[in-house]
Design a protein around this motif. Structure first.
Motif, PDB file in Angstrom:
ATOM      1  N   ASN A   1       0.815  -1.217   0.000  1.00 59.10           N
ATOM      2  CA  ASN A   1       0.000   0.000   0.000  1.00 59.10           C
ATOM      3  C   ASN A   1       0.849   1.268   0.000  1.00 59.10           C
ATOM      4  OD1 ASN A   1      -2.079  -1.791   0.113  1.00 59.10           O
ATOM      5  ND2 ASN A   1      -2.693  -1.313   2.209  1.00 59.10           N
ATOM      6  N   ALA A   2       2.036   1.197   0.624  1.00 57.17           N
ATOM      7  CA  ALA A   2       2.876   2.395   0.707  1.00 57.17           C
ATOM      8  C   ALA A   2       3.387   2.813  -0.666  1.00 57.17           C
ATOM      9  CB  ALA A   2       4.056   2.152   1.650  1.00 57.17           C
ATOM     10  N   PHE A   3       3.467   1.861  -1.594  1.00 56.62           N
ATOM     11  CA  PHE A   3       3.992   2.184  -2.925  1.00 56.62           C
ATOM     12  C   PHE A   3       2.890   2.249  -3.983  1.00 56.62           C
ATOM     13  CE2 PHE A   3       7.884   0.782  -0.846  1.00 56.62           C
ATOM     14  CZ  PHE A   3       8.759   1.782  -1.248  1.00 56.62           C
ATOM     15  N   MET A   4       1.617   2.342  -3.560  1.00 56.87           N
ATOM     16  CA  MET A   4       0.515   2.445  -4.521  1.00 56.87           C
ATOM     17  C   MET A   4      -0.090   3.837  -4.461  1.00 56.87           C
ATOM     18  SD  MET A   4      -1.699  -1.035  -4.323  1.00 56.87           S
ATOM     19  CE  MET A   4      -1.320  -2.436  -5.370  1.00 56.87           C
ATOM     20  N   THR A   5      -0.956   4.120  -5.427  1.00 51.90           N
ATOM     21  CA  THR A   5      -1.782   5.322  -5.323  1.00 51.90           C
ATOM     22  C   THR A   5      -3.072   4.924  -4.614  1.00 51.90           C
ATOM     23  OG1 THR A   5      -2.899   4.874  -7.396  1.00 51.90           O
ATOM     24  CG2 THR A   5      -0.908   6.226  -7.509  1.00 51.90           C
TER      25      THR A   5
ATOM     26  N   THR B   1      -7.493  11.700   8.252  1.00 50.56           N
ATOM     27  CA  THR B   1      -7.348  12.924   7.492  1.00 50.56           C
ATOM     28  C   THR B   1      -6.355  12.754   6.349  1.00 50.56           C
ATOM     29  OG1 THR B   1      -5.697  13.560   9.106  1.00 50.56           O
ATOM     30  CG2 THR B   1      -7.876  14.519   9.349  1.00 50.56           C
ATOM     31  N   LEU B   2      -5.666  11.601   6.352  1.00 52.50           N
ATOM     32  CA  LEU B   2      -4.585  11.432   5.402  1.00 52.50           C
ATOM     33  C   LEU B   2      -5.011  10.469   4.304  1.00 52.50           C
ATOM     34  CD1 LEU B   2      -1.885  12.810   5.988  1.00 52.50           C
ATOM     35  CD2 LEU B   2      -0.964  10.581   6.586  1.00 52.50           C
ATOM     36  N   GLU B   3      -4.405  10.621   3.122  1.00 52.09           N
ATOM     37  CA  GLU B   3      -4.640   9.634   2.070  1.00 52.09           C
ATOM     38  C   GLU B   3      -4.135   8.274   2.533  1.00 52.09           C
ATOM     39  OE1 GLU B   3      -3.172  10.551  -1.822  1.00 52.09           O
ATOM     40  OE2 GLU B   3      -3.615  12.679  -1.539  1.00 52.09           O
ATOM     41  N   LEU B   4      -4.807   7.223   2.081  1.00 49.24           N
ATOM     42  CA  LEU B   4      -4.423   5.873   2.496  1.00 49.24           C
ATOM     43  C   LEU B   4      -2.961   5.582   2.176  1.00 49.24           C
ATOM     44  CD1 LEU B   4      -7.475   3.637   1.536  1.00 49.24           C
ATOM     45  CD2 LEU B   4      -6.748   4.421   3.788  1.00 49.24           C
ATOM     46  N   ALA B   5      -2.545   5.927   0.957  1.00 49.50           N
ATOM     47  CA  ALA B   5      -1.171   5.627   0.541  1.00 49.50           C
ATOM     48  C   ALA B   5      -0.173   6.309   1.475  1.00 49.50           C
ATOM     49  CB  ALA B   5      -0.941   6.067  -0.895  1.00 49.50           C
ATOM     50  N   HIS B   6      -0.461   7.553   1.851  1.00 43.44           N
ATOM     51  CA  HIS B   6       0.436   8.283   2.745  1.00 43.44           C
ATOM     52  C   HIS B   6       0.431   7.680   4.143  1.00 43.44           C
ATOM     53  CE1 HIS B   6       0.452  12.151   0.093  1.00 43.44           C
ATOM     54  NE2 HIS B   6       0.850  11.064  -0.532  1.00 43.44           N
ATOM     55  N   LEU B   7      -0.748   7.221   4.568  1.00 44.55           N
ATOM     56  CA  LEU B   7      -0.864   6.573   5.869  1.00 44.55           C
ATOM     57  C   LEU B   7       0.068   5.363   5.936  1.00 44.55           C
ATOM     58  CD1 LEU B   7      -2.542   6.731   8.471  1.00 44.55           C
ATOM     59  CD2 LEU B   7      -4.230   5.265   7.407  1.00 44.55           C
ATOM     60  N   PHE B   8       0.070   4.554   4.869  1.00 43.40           N
ATOM     61  CA  PHE B   8       0.912   3.365   4.862  1.00 43.40           C
ATOM     62  C   PHE B   8       2.391   3.713   4.687  1.00 43.40           C
ATOM     63  CE2 PHE B   8      -3.121   1.302   4.447  1.00 43.40           C
ATOM     64  CZ  PHE B   8      -2.947   0.208   5.258  1.00 43.40           C
ATOM     65  N   ALA B   9       2.669   4.770   3.938  1.00 39.82           N
ATOM     66  CA  ALA B   9       4.059   5.209   3.829  1.00 39.82           C
ATOM     67  C   ALA B   9       4.566   5.626   5.211  1.00 39.82           C
ATOM     68  CB  ALA B   9       4.174   6.360   2.841  1.00 39.82           C
TER      69      ALA B   9
END
Lengths: 279, 317
Positions: free
Chosen positions: A36-40, A241-249
């Motif tokens: 998930n960290a490397f996806m959109t 409040t954060l995008e999912l991808a950013h949350l996982f990053a």
């Protein structure tokens, strides 16, 4: 030579099959973080499951650090300072006290030992409300030292160091006295260098525990400037409040230091776990 | 001769007392940081907290307005607090036996294989490096996400089962599955290590003796040799795990909790620490907050004692 019966070999195949399956199951959460960290976000929430983040979106990490609404850098800095200070001072204070309790015959020793054992029986997390009251009185709310201070004094580590130093031969003091060493010299030049394995084992567990602790930093660090990385991640998670991808990053960055420490220091962590289990 | 003797004795006594005095001085210098720290951050909070629990302390951390046991009475008739105690008991009933069985099984499996043992041990132990917050994040947003893209829903869709709202569903209470598996994943590796250490301490001769008696494989060995030999290890694993379960906070707060834009489900399962956190930090009611802490501590003592009565405390018999 005895030939192994076929049941044994079948058992081996079954065991390895089961272990491999369980290992895969245990690795799924790590896989999900990285995927998930490397996806959109569109890829993560897509109806069509893709196993690999192709092409990998490394820019998630850059955007995350640029996002002013995400105090991740502050969190990492706070966590690093808190965990390292806790590691160093907790080991120092508890090995000092453990040494004195084990090897210095003095008045009041049994009273201090009783205090340590009594403290051992108190369930730590439960006392967060009264400790918060004391910390508020001392002015430690929203400060790093307020988060650090209670974690520096571990009855448990002291107890373990005492047990460890009790096992040292009596000749240590005699050798020290021949060299003209006082109590401090004996502790610093003879005992500490001979307890690196215990210091490493307990130290690495202390570091991991401090980096991962949540309740106390949440209670004391109410202002974003004193948030630890766990509090930052929790805020992202519960406020969404954060995008999912950013949350996982962010989660990937939050566990990376510990996974590295874990893999490098595993031997010591295993020893520490045995100590903690009463072995 | 007589006089030299007394002279020597007096000299000896003086020297000895000087050494004793310097030992006492050194002792207190060495234990001072620990004694001061434990006093300030453990003993004083307990005494202060106890006085607060007897006070009306709304929006204040100062003791003074004593109201006797009213805070305790309030809490013990407070339906939400009582339900939080039930919640944690239910949680312990799930997590303690499950952790025991899974971590022991993993240890037995890993202990039996030769090739690849370090690899499997590392894989099962690695989750111990992950925080409850990060595990909650994975469990809530990815693994048990209620939408079709959640991993668990993806897996069950392969069997033709539609997506399940794992965290929001009350009947059946799927959120227990989410909460229990998160902690299970995080902690079984740690207890597996403790069991592995215990297994390695069982002398080979015990197994050899059993083989002579005809019990050399499977259940018989496990039941009659391995488990009794692991008795002390088992007790310490159960005890550590039980005490930790009663202090659950992180995964309940992060998996079920919500703030800002998101709506939480904390009401589904609120353990005592989450309830006390709200009482002390949000409502600023330190009287009841500390009273609740003491009630929970007493409950933990009681459960520990009951377990000790049933299983012993792990000392040599």
């Amino acid at each position: 030579m005895k030939t192994r019966p076929w049941q044994d070999r079948l058992g081996d195949v079954g065991r390895y099959g089961l272990l491999a399956l369980l290992a895969l199951l245990f690795l799924i959460p790590f896989y999900l973080i990285l995927r998930n960290a490397f996806m959109t976000d569109a890829q993560i929430t897509s109806f069509h499951w893709s196993w690999l983040p192709l092409p990998p979106h490394g820019e998630n990490f850059q955007q995350l650090f640029k996002d002013p609404a995400a105090p991740l850098l502050t969190g990492l800095e706070n966590s690093a300072i808190i965990a390292i200070t806790t590691l160093v001072l907790q080991m120092l204070f508890s090995s000092m006290a453990g040494y004195a309790l084990a090897r210095i015959p003095a008045r009041g020793r049994s009273v201090v030992f009783f205090l340590i054992v009594a403290t051992l029986m108190i369930p730590g997390a439960v006392t967060f409300v009264p400790t918060y009251a004391v910390m508020a009185y001392l002015g430690g709310v929203n400060t790093r030292w307020g988060i650090i201070a209670p974690g520096l004094f571990s009855a448990f580590s002291t107890f373990l160091f005492r047990q460890f130093y009790l096992g040292f031969p009596a000749e240590i003091e005699e050798a020290g006295q021949l060299d003209g060493l006082g109590y401090f010299g004996i502790y610093w030049h003879l005992l500490v260098p001979n307890s690196t394995s215990v210091l490493m084992s307990l130290g690495v567990l202390t570091f991991i525990g401090s980096w991962n602790s949540f309740l106390w930093p949440l209670v004391i660090g109410q202002d974003p400037s004193s948030w630890t990385v766990q509090v930052v991640l929790s805020t992202f998670l519960t406020a969404q409040t954060l995008e999912l991808a950013h949350l996982f990053a962010a989660a990937a960055i939050g566990i990376l230091p510990l996974v590295i420490v874990f893999l490098l220091m595993q031997r010591y962590i295993v020893e520490g776990a045995k100590f903690s289990g009463g072995k | 001769m007589q006089s030299t003797d007394t002279h020597l004795n007096a000299n000896h006594a003086r020297k000895f007392s000087r050494r004793e005095r310097s030992a006492t001085l050194a002792f207190w210098a060495f234990v001072a940081p620990m004694v001061i720290g434990l006093t300030v951050f453990t003993l004083i909070p307990i005494v202060w907290g106890f006085l607060l629990s007897l006070s009306h302390a709304q929006n204040t951390i100062h003791v003074g307005h004593f109201i006797g046991l009213a805070n305790y009475q309030d809490l013990l008739t407070d339906e939400q607090f009582l339900r939080s105690l039930w919640t944690v008991v239910i949680f312990a009933l799930f997590i303690v036996p499950l952790t025991y069985v899974v971590s022991l099984s993993l240890a037995l499996l890993v202990n039996r294989v030769g090739w690849g043992r370090p690899f499997f041990r590392t894989v099962f132990f690695l989750p111990s490096a992950v925080s409850y917050v990060v595990a909650s994040l994975i469990w809530r947003v990815s693994l048990f996400n209620g939408l079709p893209f959640g991993f668990a829903n993806k897996v069950i869709s392969a069997f033709g089962v539609g997506p399940i709202a794992w965290i929001g569903t009350v009947n059946p209470p799927w959120y227990w599955l989410v909460l229990v598996t998160a902690r299970l994943w995080l902690q079984v590796g740690f207890y597996m290590i403790i069991f592995l250490a215990g297994l390695q301490e069982i002398p080979r001769s015990v197994y050899e003796a059993a083989a002579v008696d005809g019990a050399d494989r499977g259940w018989a060995v496990l039941r009659h040799i391995t488990l009794p030999q692991l008795r002390n290890t088992s007790i310490s694993v159960l005890l550590l795990n039980l005490i930790a379960a009663f202090q659950a906070f992180d995964e309940f707060y992060n998996i079920l909790g919500g703030s800002g834009a998101s709506v939480g489900n904390t009401a589904l399962a609120r353990p005592p620490l989450v309830y006390l956190y709200g009482l002390a930090l949000s409502d600023q009611d330190f009287g009841r907050g500390t009273a609740g802490a003491f009630i929970l501590t007493m409950l933990i003592f009681a459960v520990t004692l009951i377990q000790g009565r049933i299983l012993g405390f792990g000392q040599a018999d």
